[in-house]
Design a protein around this motif. Sequence first.
Motif, short mmCIF file in Angstrom:
data_model
loop_
_atom_site.label_atom_id
_atom_site.label_comp_id
_atom_site.label_asym_id
_atom_site.label_seq_id
_atom_site.Cartn_x
_atom_site.Cartn_y
_atom_site.Cartn_z
N ARG A 123 42.60 13.52 19.15
CA ARG A 123 42.24 14.44 18.20
C ARG A 123 43.52 14.68 17.55
O ARG A 123 43.75 14.59 16.33
CB ARG A 123 41.36 15.55 18.46
CG ARG A 123 41.10 16.67 17.56
CD ARG A 123 39.93 16.03 16.49
NE ARG A 123 40.37 15.27 15.39
CZ ARG A 123 39.74 14.03 15.03
NH1 ARG A 123 38.62 13.80 15.38
NH2 ARG A 123 40.38 13.24 14.13
N PRO A 124 44.43 15.71 18.27
CA PRO A 124 45.81 16.16 17.50
C PRO A 124 46.58 14.99 17.07
O PRO A 124 47.26 15.03 16.08
CB PRO A 124 46.47 17.04 18.72
CG PRO A 124 45.40 17.43 19.56
CD PRO A 124 44.39 16.17 19.56
N GLU A 125 46.64 13.98 17.74
CA GLU A 125 47.43 12.90 17.37
C GLU A 125 47.13 12.17 16.16
O GLU A 125 47.74 11.87 15.19
CB GLU A 125 48.00 12.15 18.41
CG GLU A 125 48.53 12.55 19.60
CD GLU A 125 47.63 13.24 20.74
OE1 GLU A 125 46.54 13.54 20.30
OE2 GLU A 125 48.06 13.69 21.83
N THR A 126 45.64 12.04 15.92
CA THR A 126 45.13 11.45 14.99
C THR A 126 45.35 12.23 13.61
O THR A 126 45.57 11.94 12.48
CB THR A 126 43.62 11.03 15.05
OG1 THR A 126 43.72 10.05 16.17
CG2 THR A 126 42.92 10.49 13.83
N ASP A 127 44.98 13.50 13.88
CA ASP A 127 45.06 14.46 12.75
C ASP A 127 46.44 14.73 12.07
O ASP A 127 46.75 14.92 11.16
CB ASP A 127 44.90 16.07 13.14
CG ASP A 127 43.33 16.29 13.66
OD1 ASP A 127 42.45 15.24 12.97
OD2 ASP A 127 42.80 17.33 14.25
N ALA A 128 47.61 14.39 13.11
CA ALA A 128 48.89 14.33 12.59
C ALA A 128 49.49 13.15 11.69
O ALA A 128 50.26 13.07 11.04
CB ALA A 128 49.88 14.14 13.78
N LEU A 129 48.41 12.06 11.67
CA LEU A 129 48.70 10.91 10.97
C LEU A 129 48.53 11.39 9.50
O LEU A 129 48.02 12.12 8.90
CB LEU A 129 47.77 9.86 11.30
CG LEU A 129 47.77 9.24 12.62
CD1 LEU A 129 46.70 8.36 12.81
CD2 LEU A 129 49.12 8.63 13.22
N SER A 130 49.29 10.24 8.60
CA SER A 130 49.36 10.52 7.31
C SER A 130 47.96 9.82 6.57
O SER A 130 47.75 8.57 6.92
CB SER A 130 50.56 9.62 6.67
OG SER A 130 50.60 9.66 5.14
N ALA A 131 47.29 10.58 5.72
CA ALA A 131 46.17 10.09 5.07
C ALA A 131 46.56 9.11 3.76
O ALA A 131 45.74 8.42 3.40
CB ALA A 131 45.48 11.28 4.40
N LYS A 132 48.03 8.94 3.64
CA LYS A 132 48.41 8.08 2.64
C LYS A 132 48.45 6.45 3.41
O LYS A 132 48.31 5.74 2.55
CB LYS A 132 49.91 8.26 2.41
CG LYS A 132 50.01 9.82 1.37
CD LYS A 132 51.48 9.75 1.16
CE LYS A 132 51.54 11.17 0.22
NZ LYS A 132 52.96 11.43 -0.03
N GLU A 133 48.30 6.47 4.62
CA GLU A 133 48.44 5.07 5.12
C GLU A 133 47.10 4.71 5.57
O GLU A 133 46.79 3.43 5.68
CB GLU A 133 48.96 5.15 6.82
CG GLU A 133 50.63 5.49 6.51
CD GLU A 133 51.25 4.44 5.84
OE1 GLU A 133 51.16 3.47 5.95
OE2 GLU A 133 52.15 4.92 4.88
N GLY A 134 45.80 5.39 5.20
CA GLY A 134 44.57 5.25 5.59
C GLY A 134 43.83 6.55 5.78
O GLY A 134 44.34 7.53 6.09
N ALA A 135 42.39 6.59 5.56
CA ALA A 135 41.71 7.77 6.25
C ALA A 135 41.85 7.67 7.66
O ALA A 135 41.87 6.78 8.70
CB ALA A 135 40.20 7.21 5.78
N ARG A 136 42.01 9.20 8.10
CA ARG A 136 42.16 9.06 9.45
C ARG A 136 40.71 9.36 10.08
O ARG A 136 39.69 9.93 9.38
CB ARG A 136 42.86 10.64 9.63
CG ARG A 136 44.39 10.66 9.39
CD ARG A 136 44.78 11.93 9.28
NE ARG A 136 44.43 12.53 7.95
CZ ARG A 136 44.55 13.84 7.62
NH1 ARG A 136 45.40 14.46 8.53
NH2 ARG A 136 44.09 14.56 6.73
#
Length: 198
Positions: A123-136
């Motif tokens: 969860r924390p690692e996914t939340d830290a991803l950029s939404a510009k690269e795709g929907a988390r």
Amino acid sequence: MDLAAFLDRVFARLPASPPREFTWFHWSHGGRSTEEGFGLLPVPGLDPAKVIDAVMDVDHYVGNVDHVKVCRSARDARFSPPEATRFYQRIEVPLLGSVHHELVLRRMGERKGYAVAAWDILRPETDALSAKEGARSDYSQGAWLAMPGHIGYALASCPRREDVGLLKWKALTAGADAAASRVLRGNLEGMARWAGRR
């Protein structure tokens, strides 16, 4: 979601004997935006050990697993290959765009005659991803199941609502539920072919 509880729901719905043709099971759970489900496919001569080895080989998903555009393992002291591995994955959903997440995949041993490898979202690692690269992903859990002559795939997943517009949200939730059996069958057939080449 709790991975053990998800697997309990899957195994509670397994048919008493392996099916003779592709079979799809699905159900609602906990008021979530998408259904949970799994498919089972007979594949004569299927070797369960080769399936699970392929499933764990996340660095070679691209080109072998449909719709996976990026997939790479990541070193993480919490997870030790070959029993468990952390990985990043980006999936391209036709006509809808990308969904990505950080996951941990584990060998789960054997259950009811099936060899099992299952994943859960980080969860924390996914939340830290950029939404510009795709929907988390908001949640993503699943499992590959394999016994001699049969392969299965179980899934519970959904993108974060704030990462997509209304039309995409509907397509990725209600629309995804409607298309799930076709997509899962394609995944099962692809994984079986890949395992057969190993």
